[in-house]
Scaffold this active site. Structure first.
Site, PDB file in Angstrom:
ATOM      1  N   ASP A  45       9.381   2.479  -0.537  1.00  0.00           N
ATOM      2  CA  ASP A  45       8.373   3.083   0.325  1.00  0.00           C
ATOM      3  C   ASP A  45       8.700   2.680   1.759  1.00  0.00           C
ATOM      4  O   ASP A  45       8.417   1.566   2.190  1.00  0.00           O
ATOM      5  CB  ASP A  45       6.979   2.596  -0.074  1.00  0.00           C
ATOM      6  CG  ASP A  45       5.877   3.235   0.771  1.00  0.00           C
ATOM      7  OD1 ASP A  45       6.184   3.777   1.853  1.00  0.00           O
ATOM      8  OD2 ASP A  45       4.708   3.185   0.358  1.00  0.00           O
ATOM      9  N   LYS A  92       5.593   8.820   9.089  1.00  0.00           N
ATOM     10  CA  LYS A  92       5.399   8.261  10.425  1.00  0.00           C
ATOM     11  C   LYS A  92       6.492   8.676  11.414  1.00  0.00           C
ATOM     12  O   LYS A  92       6.383   9.719  12.048  1.00  0.00           O
ATOM     13  CB  LYS A  92       5.223   6.743  10.342  1.00  0.00           C
ATOM     14  CG  LYS A  92       3.990   6.351   9.531  1.00  0.00           C
ATOM     15  CD  LYS A  92       3.668   4.898   9.629  1.00  0.00           C
ATOM     16  CE  LYS A  92       2.516   4.516   8.701  1.00  0.00           C
ATOM     17  NZ  LYS A  92       1.195   5.021   9.097  1.00  0.00           N
ATOM     18  N   TYR A 125       0.849  -1.189   0.000  1.00  0.00           N
ATOM     19  CA  TYR A 125       0.000   0.000   0.000  1.00  0.00           C
ATOM     20  C   TYR A 125       0.883   1.236   0.000  1.00  0.00           C
ATOM     21  O   TYR A 125       1.782   1.361   0.835  1.00  0.00           O
ATOM     22  CB  TYR A 125      -0.902   0.002   1.237  1.00  0.00           C
ATOM     23  CG  TYR A 125      -1.766   1.226   1.391  1.00  0.00           C
ATOM     24  CD1 TYR A 125      -2.827   1.465   0.535  1.00  0.00           C
ATOM     25  CD2 TYR A 125      -1.521   2.143   2.408  1.00  0.00           C
ATOM     26  CE1 TYR A 125      -3.632   2.586   0.681  1.00  0.00           C
ATOM     27  CE2 TYR A 125      -2.325   3.273   2.574  1.00  0.00           C
ATOM     28  CZ  TYR A 125      -3.374   3.491   1.701  1.00  0.00           C
ATOM     29  OH  TYR A 125      -4.161   4.596   1.854  1.00  0.00           O
TER      30      TYR A 125
END
Length: 431
Positions: free
Chosen positions: A238, A271, A143
Site C-alpha cells: 500500500d 495521492k 490503514y
C-alpha cells in the site's frame, strides 16, 4: 474579532456529521476548532480568518510540489476546457499508466480508480480472485482505507482474527482478515504456518503513515516477501502515501536496494499520482491484472475512473518530480526540519524521536522510535496536544493527531523551516 472558523464549524455541524467530511479534520483528537481553509499557495494556506499557516499536511501528502504550482495549474485548466468527464477512454489515461509503470518496475499493468480506499479494496478482491483463497493479512496500525474487510484491529495474542473497529461491519465480513503486529517476525511466521494455504494476500504499508511514521524493518520485510513466495500468497504494497513521496520509485525502491531481487506482487497508489485531484490506482504483474473485468472474472468499475482532469493533474506532477535532484533536495529539506525539531526538543529536555524519508516525516514525544502501533500509542497524547496547539497559534500546521505522518513539499524553503524551528523552540520550552 469574529472567529469565522467557529462560525463555519457550527454551520457545518448542522448539515455534515461532525462538521467535517473526513474524521481527523474535526480536531477531535487534539481539541479546539478546525481551521477552514480559504486558499493555499506554495507551502502556505490561509484560513477563514485570513490567518496564514505553514502547511505540513499538504492535503495528507499529494501536494509534493506545494499548492498551486503554475505548470500543474496550467495543465488542469487546459484539461477543463476540453471537458470534465466523458465516461469513455482518453489518451491521458494511457499516458499516466505508462508513466507509473516506467517509474515502478514491479508493475506491468495498472487500473486507475478515484480513491485509495477504492484501490485497496479492489486489490484485495483481485488477490482473492487470482489465488482462489479467502484470507488476508494486515497489520495493526496500517490503514488501507475504509472498506469493510480492512477496518480491523488486532486482538490479543498470536495471529488473532480481527474484530471490526467500526459499527456497521458484521463480524462475518472480517472473519478472513488476520491482523498481526507490525515488525513482529514471529507472529508473521506463525500465521503462515497455520493458515498458509488459505492466505490470498499480505497487505502492508512499507512505511506506515497512519501510526505516524513507522518503517517496516528490513528483516521483517524480507520475511514478508519470502513467506508470500513460499506459500503462494501475493505481497501487496500500500503505497497510497509513500508512492512517489518517499522516493521516485516509491518505498519499494528503498527495499529493493537492501534486499536483492525484492519487489511486491501488487501495488496500491494514490495521492501524489493525482497531484491533489481524486485519483488512485492499483497494479501488478500482467497475469494477475488480466483477471480483472473485462478480461477476467474479477469485477471492478468506476464512472470517474481515469478522469481527464485528474489525469492531467497527475501527469504534470509526475513530470515535475522527475527533474534531476528533486528528491535529493526534498529529502534534505525534510531532514533539516526533523533534525532541527529534535535539537530544539533536546535543548528543552523533552523526549523526542524523529524519522523521515523523501518528503514524508514523523516525530514522537518518545525517547526512541516506536516499531509498532502499541509503542506509538504509548506517546504522551496530552503533551502532544499542547505542542500541536502551541505551533498552531504560531502559524505552523502539523497533523491534528499524534498518529499521522507529516509532509514537506518542494515549496518549503529555508525561511519556512527556520520559522517552524523558532516556533518549536518557544513551544517546547513551555512543555
Amino acid at each position: 474579532m469574529t472567529d469565522r472558523n467557529l462560525l463555519l464549524f457550527d454551520r457545518a455541524k448542522a448539515v455534515i456529521p461532525g462538521g467535517v467530511n473526513s474524521p481527523v479534520r474535526a480536531f477531535k483528537a487534539v481539541g479546539g476548532i478546525p481551521r477552514f481553509v480559504a486558499r493555499a499557495a506554495g507551502p502556505y494556506f490561509w484560513d477563514a480568518n485570513g490567518q496564514r499557516y505553514i502547511d505540513y499536511i499538504g492535503s495528507w501528502g499529494p501536494m509534493i510540489l506545494g499548492h498551486g504550482h503554475p505548470e500543474v495549474v496550467e495543465a488542469v485548466q487546459a484539461a477543463v476546457r476540453e471537458g470534465f468527464s466523458f465516461g469513455a477512454p482518453t489518451e491521458r489515461e494511457i499516458e499516466l499508466a505508462e508513466a507509473i509503470i516506467r517509474l515502478l518496475p514491479s508493475l506491468e499493468m495498472v487500473r486507475l480508480v478515484s480513491s485509495g480506499t477504492e484501490a485497496a479494496m479492489s486489490a484485495i478482491r483481485l488477490a482473492r480472485g487470482a489465488t482462489g483463497r479467502p484470507k488476508i493479512i494486515k497489520f495493526e496500525g496500517c490503514y488501507h482505507g475504509h472498506a469493510d474487510a480492512l477496518l480491523v484491529k488486532a486482538g490479543s495474542g498470536l495471529a488473532t482474527f480481527g474484530h471490526p473497529t467500526s459499527a456497521g461491519v458484521p463480524p462475518e465480513v472480517v472473519q478472513h482478515t488476520l491482523v498481526l503486529e507490525y515488525n513482529n517476525v514471529e507472529q508473521l511466521e506463525a500465521a503462515f504456518a497455520e493458515h498458509g494455504p488459505q492466505i490470498a494476500a499480505l497487505m502492508i504499508e512499507p512505511i506506515s503513515g497512519n501510526m505516524n511514521f513507522v518503517r517496516a524493518s528490513v528483516p521483517f520485510m524480507r520475511r514478508c516477501r519470502e513467506l508470500c513466495t513460499q506459500h503462494g500468497a501475493l505481497l501487496v504494497f500500500d503505497e497510497v502515501m509513500t508512492g512517489f513521496r518517499v522516493a521516485l520509485g516509491g518505498a519499494q525502491s528503498l527495499y529493493a536496494r537492501l534486499i536483492p531481487g525484492f519487489e511486491p506482487d501488487m501495488t496500491v497508489m494514490g495521492k501524489v499520482i493525482g497531484g491533489g485531484m481524486p485519483l488512485a490506482a492499483f497494479g501488478g504483474k500482467r497475469a494477475v491484472m488480466e483477471q480483472l473485468a473485462p478480461l477476467g472474472p474479477v469485477y471492478q468499475a468506476g464512472t470517474l475512473s481515469g478522469n481527464p482532469v485528474a489525469t492531467a493533474c497527475g501527469l504534470a506532477t509526475l513530470r515535475l518530480i522527475q527533474q534531476p535532484g528533486f528528491f535529493e533536495q526534498l529529502g534534505a529539506r525534510t531532514r533539516a526540519l526533523v533534525e532541527g525539531l529534535k535539537a530544539e526538543a533536546e535543548r528543552a529536555g523533552v523526549p523526542f524521536s524523529v524519522d523521515s524519508e523523501g518528503g514524508m516525516f514523523g516525530f514522537f514525544l518518545l525517547p526512541e522510535l516506536p516499531q509498532n502501533y502499541a509503542q506509538v500509542m504509548a506517546s504522551d497524547s496530552a503533551r502532544f496536544n499542547r505542542f500541536f496547539h502551541g505551533m498552531l497559534e504560531r502559524g505552523v500546521y502539523f497533523a491534528p493527531a499524534l498518529y499521522e505522518a507529516g509532509f514537506v513539499s518542494a515549496a518549503h524553503g529555508e525561511a519556512e523551516i527556520e520559522a517552524t524551528l523558532q516556533a518549536a523552540r518557544a513551544v517546547l520550552a513551555a512543555l
